[in-house]
Each structure stands twice: as C-alpha cells, then as structure tokens.
Design a protein around this motif. Structure first.
Motif, mmCIF file in Angstrom:
data_model
loop_
_atom_site.group_PDB
_atom_site.id
_atom_site.type_symbol
_atom_site.label_atom_id
_atom_site.label_comp_id
_atom_site.label_asym_id
_atom_site.label_seq_id
_atom_site.Cartn_x
_atom_site.Cartn_y
_atom_site.Cartn_z
ATOM 1 N N ARG A 143 -11.343 -15.302 0.026
ATOM 2 C CA ARG A 143 -11.100 -14.314 1.061
ATOM 3 C C ARG A 143 -12.310 -14.147 1.987
ATOM 4 O O ARG A 143 -12.154 -13.745 3.142
ATOM 5 C CB ARG A 143 -10.742 -12.976 0.423
ATOM 6 N N THR A 144 -13.504 -14.440 1.460
ATOM 7 C CA THR A 144 -14.728 -14.275 2.257
ATOM 8 C C THR A 144 -14.989 -15.492 3.122
ATOM 9 O O THR A 144 -15.275 -15.369 4.321
ATOM 10 C CB THR A 144 -15.940 -14.041 1.338
ATOM 11 N N TRP A 145 -14.941 -16.673 2.510
ATOM 12 C CA TRP A 145 -15.172 -17.916 3.257
ATOM 13 C C TRP A 145 -13.836 -18.631 3.412
ATOM 14 O O TRP A 145 -13.421 -19.413 2.554
ATOM 15 C CB TRP A 145 -16.169 -18.794 2.510
ATOM 16 N N ILE A 197 -15.482 -24.437 1.848
ATOM 17 C CA ILE A 197 -16.693 -23.899 1.239
ATOM 18 C C ILE A 197 -17.816 -24.919 1.209
ATOM 19 O O ILE A 197 -19.005 -24.569 1.271
ATOM 20 C CB ILE A 197 -16.383 -23.381 -0.185
ATOM 21 N N VAL A 198 -17.470 -26.224 1.143
ATOM 22 C CA VAL A 198 -18.513 -27.251 1.064
ATOM 23 C C VAL A 198 -19.314 -27.335 2.345
ATOM 24 O O VAL A 198 -20.402 -27.913 2.368
ATOM 25 C CB VAL A 198 -17.897 -28.630 0.744
ATOM 26 N N GLN A 199 -18.795 -26.782 3.434
ATOM 27 C CA GLN A 199 -19.517 -26.797 4.704
ATOM 28 C C GLN A 199 -20.442 -25.595 4.872
ATOM 29 O O GLN A 199 -21.116 -25.461 5.888
ATOM 30 C CB GLN A 199 -18.515 -26.840 5.863
ATOM 31 N N GLN A 200 -20.499 -24.707 3.890
ATOM 32 C CA GLN A 200 -21.294 -23.494 3.951
ATOM 33 C C GLN A 200 -22.465 -23.594 2.970
ATOM 34 O O GLN A 200 -22.372 -24.251 1.932
ATOM 35 C CB GLN A 200 -20.440 -22.272 3.594
ATOM 36 N N PRO A 201 -23.592 -22.923 3.271
ATOM 37 C CA PRO A 201 -24.721 -22.923 2.323
ATOM 38 C C PRO A 201 -24.321 -22.469 0.925
ATOM 39 O O PRO A 201 -24.838 -22.988 -0.070
ATOM 40 C CB PRO A 201 -25.720 -21.952 2.972
ATOM 41 N N TRP A 204 -23.144 -21.533 -9.675
ATOM 42 C CA TRP A 204 -22.151 -20.478 -9.827
ATOM 43 C C TRP A 204 -22.800 -19.120 -10.105
ATOM 44 O O TRP A 204 -22.360 -18.085 -9.586
ATOM 45 C CB TRP A 204 -21.177 -20.837 -10.949
ATOM 46 N N GLY A 205 -23.870 -19.099 -10.910
ATOM 47 C CA GLY A 205 -24.537 -17.834 -11.208
ATOM 48 C C GLY A 205 -25.085 -17.160 -9.950
ATOM 49 O O GLY A 205 -25.041 -15.935 -9.823
ATOM 50 N N HIS A 206 -25.623 -17.960 -9.020
ATOM 51 C CA HIS A 206 -26.111 -17.409 -7.750
ATOM 52 C C HIS A 206 -24.968 -16.801 -6.947
ATOM 53 O O HIS A 206 -25.102 -15.731 -6.342
ATOM 54 C CB HIS A 206 -26.783 -18.504 -6.919
ATOM 55 N N ILE A 207 -23.840 -17.492 -6.951
ATOM 56 C CA ILE A 207 -22.688 -17.025 -6.164
ATOM 57 C C ILE A 207 -22.180 -15.691 -6.697
ATOM 58 O O ILE A 207 -21.856 -14.781 -5.925
ATOM 59 C CB ILE A 207 -21.573 -18.090 -6.187
ATOM 60 N N THR A 208 -22.141 -15.540 -8.022
ATOM 61 C CA THR A 208 -21.670 -14.266 -8.576
ATOM 62 C C THR A 208 -22.623 -13.128 -8.223
ATOM 63 O O THR A 208 -22.185 -11.997 -7.995
ATOM 64 C CB THR A 208 -21.508 -14.360 -10.104
ATOM 65 N N VAL A 209 -23.948 -13.421 -8.159
ATOM 66 C CA VAL A 209 -24.917 -12.395 -7.735
ATOM 67 C C VAL A 209 -24.623 -11.979 -6.303
ATOM 68 O O VAL A 209 -24.593 -10.784 -5.969
ATOM 69 C CB VAL A 209 -26.364 -12.918 -7.862
ATOM 70 N N LEU A 210 -24.415 -12.937 -5.430
ATOM 71 C CA LEU A 210 -24.115 -12.638 -4.029
ATOM 72 C C LEU A 210 -22.874 -11.758 -3.915
ATOM 73 O O LEU A 210 -22.869 -10.755 -3.191
ATOM 74 C CB LEU A 210 -23.898 -13.939 -3.247
ATOM 75 N N LYS A 212 -21.973 -6.913 0.583
ATOM 76 C CA LYS A 212 -20.671 -6.506 1.096
ATOM 77 C C LYS A 212 -20.216 -7.313 2.309
ATOM 78 O O LYS A 212 -19.064 -7.693 2.419
ATOM 79 C CB LYS A 212 -20.697 -5.011 1.462
ATOM 80 N N THR A 213 -21.134 -7.548 3.264
ATOM 81 C CA THR A 213 -20.724 -8.151 4.527
ATOM 82 C C THR A 213 -20.904 -9.664 4.513
ATOM 83 O O THR A 213 -21.768 -10.203 3.801
ATOM 84 C CB THR A 213 -21.525 -7.574 5.711
ATOM 85 N N ARG A 214 -20.125 -10.350 5.322
ATOM 86 C CA ARG A 214 -20.229 -11.809 5.428
ATOM 87 C C ARG A 214 -21.603 -12.214 5.963
ATOM 88 O O ARG A 214 -22.189 -13.209 5.514
ATOM 89 C CB ARG A 214 -19.118 -12.319 6.352
#
Length: 280
Positions: free
Chosen positions: A32-34, A38-42, A48-54, A59-61
C-alpha cells in the motif's frame, strides 16, 4: 483484502516459512505504501528487519523513503537506523542557517547536507552536580559518539588546534576533516546564544585554516560551523551574509542550563592547553 482477511500461511503456502500473520501485515502495508515496483526503490535493497523498523516507526512516504535511502547509502545496521529515526535526522539534516549558496555556488547542496540543526548531545549524560573536569572527561570519552552524531565521513583532527598568525597563537575549538568531501571543518563552540562577533571569529579561523592548513591541490574550501546553545535567526542571518567564508550556524540540545554554566570558558580551555604544552 482487509487485515482480518489475511490468508493462513500454512494453508496458502504449505512449504514456505516466515509468512506468519505479522509478516503478512507488513507485506500488505508495503504494497500500500510503495505501489510501484519495490525493486526500483531504495527500500527494496534493505534487509527485512530494516523494513519492519521503517514501517513500525514512520508514518509518511517521504520519511520512509528518506531513511531507506540513507540506510542503503551508508550501510546502516538496524540499530543505527533506529538511532537516526529517534534523532529525527530527516528534520535536522541540512537545516542549519548557512551562507553556502553565496560562498559555495558549486556544490553547496552537498556541503549543506553535512551540517545539522540541532545536534543532539544527550549522550553526555551529565547532571546538575557535574564539575568542569567531569564535562571535559565526558567530551573526550564520548568522542566516538560525537563523531557518530556528526555523520559519516568526519575525522577528528584536534581540540584547541593551534594556528600561528603573525607570531600569535590562536586555538580552534574543534577541527575535523571530511574524508568524502575533502574539506576541513572548523567548529566554534558557544554555550550562549550566537552573536555576530562569534560569526566573525569563526570566519577568521576558516580563513587561517584555508591558508595555513589546507592542501590547495587536494582540499576544497574549508567550512565553519558555529555550534551554540541558541540564536536569534535574524541576527545570525545578517552576520552570515556579511562574511565571505562558507559558514553555518547550528544549535545543540541535551545540556540543561545548569550544566551549560559548567562548561569551561574559552580562557579555561586555552589555559588547559597551555598547561599541557608547558607554555607560560
């Protein structure tokens, strides 16, 4: 599909692991966010652990993209990522008052990015009973933490760094070198609000480092950062506009007034340096 309609991973993908309800909810939030691939985004380059922290902390994109890009660029661990999110790096990076647009017409954006406002000095962990020696010890002992707060690329060159002009010795509070931008960075520290005369003194130090320390063939122009307890922005902007050296004004947080009063004065620091060197 709503959160309550998530498929049971064991039934939908019986041979796969790691698809519990929590991870499926993270995946749904990511989609829903990206909305683009997704492979074209940083964020697509992060563990995966970093992504869950984010997803948990932001809140914002715009904030999500900022920290994902910074984590990829600098190779942050998950702990470092959490630290910078808690420090609100997105709101402080590049936020200092500067005259870089005028004094550094080429490359001013890159230089502005290495100056923050405010700097967080909470790590000193001093209370109202601290003595001057306690503060000095804390600054020295936590130098690595201060370098972390400054950001990637800073190398410490010295405290009370001596420069001789016309036979007279002057001492720069803190001198750093930025390895990526190939510039010396002069820090002038003030425990009061920034004043025009502080900006003038900083400009003097920057000029001296440019002429006596900088390697003309290797290094770009030296920049100066006035780090003070506070400032009147209108006053500082006038002072910066009147100086032809690349200067910035930043503030710091983390030291209550009763502790700031215990900071050694410039005269105290000069005397400490003279004692250490055995100078009269």
């Amino acid at each position: 599909m709503t959160d309550n309609e998530l498929p049971l991973p064991v039934q939908a993908f019986p041979t796969m692991r790691g698809l519990g309800r929590a991870n499926l909810q993270y995946l749904l939030k990511m989609s829903r966010t990206w909305t683009e691939p997704i492979v074209q985004q940083p964020v697509g380059q992060l563990p995966w652990g970093h992504i869950t922290v984010l997803l948990d902390k932001l809140k914002t994109r715009a904030e999500l993209d900022f920290y994902a890009a910074e984590a990829v660029q600098h190779g942050w661990s998950r702990g470092v990522l959490q630290h910078w999110i808690a420090s609100r790096l997105h709101a402080t990076k590049g936020a200092a008052l500067t005259n870089f647009d005028r004094t550094l017409p080429e490359g001013s954006d890159a230089v502005r990015e290495l100056v923050k406002d405010p700097y967080h000095l909470d790590f000193l962990e001093l209370d109202g009973d601290a003595k001057e020696r306690d503060l000095e010890d804390a600054l020295v002992a936590r130098l690595v933490t201060f370098l972390t707060e400054l950001g990637v690329g800073f190398a410490f060159m010295g405290r009370q760094y001596p420069v001789v002009v016309g036979g007279e010795t002057f001492r720069i509070d803190l001198l750093f070198y930025h390895a990526r931008l190939h510039r010396y960075v002069v820090f002038e520290l003030k425990t009061t609000d920034a004043r025009p005369e502080h900006v003038g003194k900083l400009g003097f130090y920057v000029a001296v480092v440019d002429d006596l320390v900088r390697d003309d063939e290797r290094d770009d122009s030296t920049i100066g950062i006035l780090l003070s307890a506070g400032r009147n922005e209108a006053v500082v902007e006038y002072a910066l506009s009147a100086n032809n050296r690349p200067l910035a004004s930043s503030t710091y947080t983390g030291l209550p007034p009763q502790v700031r009063r215990l900071l050694p004065s410039e005269g105290d620091l000069a005397q400490v340096a003279q004692d250490a060197l055995g100078e009269p």
